[in-house]
Scaffold this motif. Sequence first.
Motif, short mmCIF file in Angstrom:
data_model
loop_
_atom_site.label_atom_id
_atom_site.label_comp_id
_atom_site.label_asym_id
_atom_site.label_seq_id
_atom_site.Cartn_x
_atom_site.Cartn_y
_atom_site.Cartn_z
N GLY A 286 51.99 48.43 101.33
CA GLY A 286 52.85 47.72 100.39
C GLY A 286 53.99 48.57 99.90
N GLN A 287 53.71 49.82 99.60
CA GLN A 287 54.77 50.72 99.14
C GLN A 287 55.75 51.03 100.28
OE1 GLN A 287 53.84 54.81 98.00
NE2 GLN A 287 54.82 54.33 96.02
N ASP A 288 55.24 51.16 101.50
CA ASP A 288 56.12 51.39 102.65
C ASP A 288 57.08 50.21 102.82
OD1 ASP A 288 54.77 53.74 103.06
OD2 ASP A 288 53.49 52.92 104.65
N CYS A 289 56.56 49.01 102.71
CA CYS A 289 57.39 47.80 102.81
C CYS A 289 58.43 47.77 101.70
CB CYS A 289 56.51 46.56 102.77
SG CYS A 289 57.39 45.00 102.76
N TYR A 290 58.00 48.09 100.49
CA TYR A 290 58.89 48.09 99.33
C TYR A 290 60.02 49.10 99.52
CZ TYR A 290 60.29 48.27 94.42
OH TYR A 290 60.99 48.21 93.25
N LEU A 291 59.68 50.31 99.90
CA LEU A 291 60.68 51.36 100.06
C LEU A 291 61.62 51.10 101.24
CD1 LEU A 291 58.48 54.49 99.31
CD2 LEU A 291 60.15 53.36 97.81
N ARG A 292 61.16 50.34 102.21
CA ARG A 292 62.00 50.01 103.36
C ARG A 292 63.00 48.90 103.03
NH1 ARG A 292 58.07 48.89 106.63
NH2 ARG A 292 58.13 46.66 106.32
N LYS A 293 62.61 47.95 102.18
CA LYS A 293 63.47 46.80 101.90
C LYS A 293 64.48 47.03 100.78
CE LYS A 293 60.51 43.23 103.72
NZ LYS A 293 61.31 42.31 104.47
N ILE A 294 64.20 47.94 99.87
CA ILE A 294 65.13 48.21 98.77
C ILE A 294 66.49 48.70 99.30
CG2 ILE A 294 65.56 49.73 96.78
CD1 ILE A 294 63.81 47.37 96.09
N PRO A 295 66.55 49.67 100.24
CA PRO A 295 67.87 50.09 100.75
C PRO A 295 68.60 49.00 101.54
CG PRO A 295 66.22 51.76 101.25
CD PRO A 295 65.50 50.56 100.72
N GLU A 296 67.88 47.98 101.97
CA GLU A 296 68.52 46.87 102.69
C GLU A 296 69.29 45.95 101.76
OE1 GLU A 296 65.48 44.78 104.81
OE2 GLU A 296 65.03 46.47 106.13
N GLY A 297 69.22 46.19 100.46
CA GLY A 297 69.95 45.38 99.49
C GLY A 297 69.11 44.31 98.82
N LYS A 298 67.81 44.31 99.06
CA LYS A 298 66.92 43.35 98.41
C LYS A 298 66.64 43.80 96.99
CE LYS A 298 65.92 41.03 102.23
NZ LYS A 298 66.27 39.66 102.43
N THR A 299 66.50 42.84 96.09
CA THR A 299 66.13 43.18 94.72
C THR A 299 64.62 43.41 94.66
OG1 THR A 299 65.74 40.88 94.08
CG2 THR A 299 68.00 41.74 93.83
#
Length: 91
Positions: free
Chosen positions: A62-75
């Motif tokens: 879950g944290q890996d997914c979170y950290l991967r999507k934040i730089p993509e511009g997702k809130t």
Amino acid sequence: MRRVDRQVRDPLHRFAGYTDTAPLDASSGKNTRRRLNTGGNRALNSVPHVIAVCQIRHGGRGQDCYLRKIPEGKTPAEVGRALKRRLSNVV
């Protein structure tokens, strides 16, 4: 909207709708947005939420997914919704 469009035939989508993790189109004009379905079981909705928050805070997939999507511009809220949907698919 036709009745056939509203019917959900896939069990994964049906369960996601029951846990309030199924995305609904909430677009207006040129903005394309999605929001979560609010017509499900509110008590059952808390289970994927608690799991998602714990996974984000304590590491793992879950944290890996979170950290991967934040730089993509997702809130953070969008990432949380996506993670809750993935969790409901696993269940």
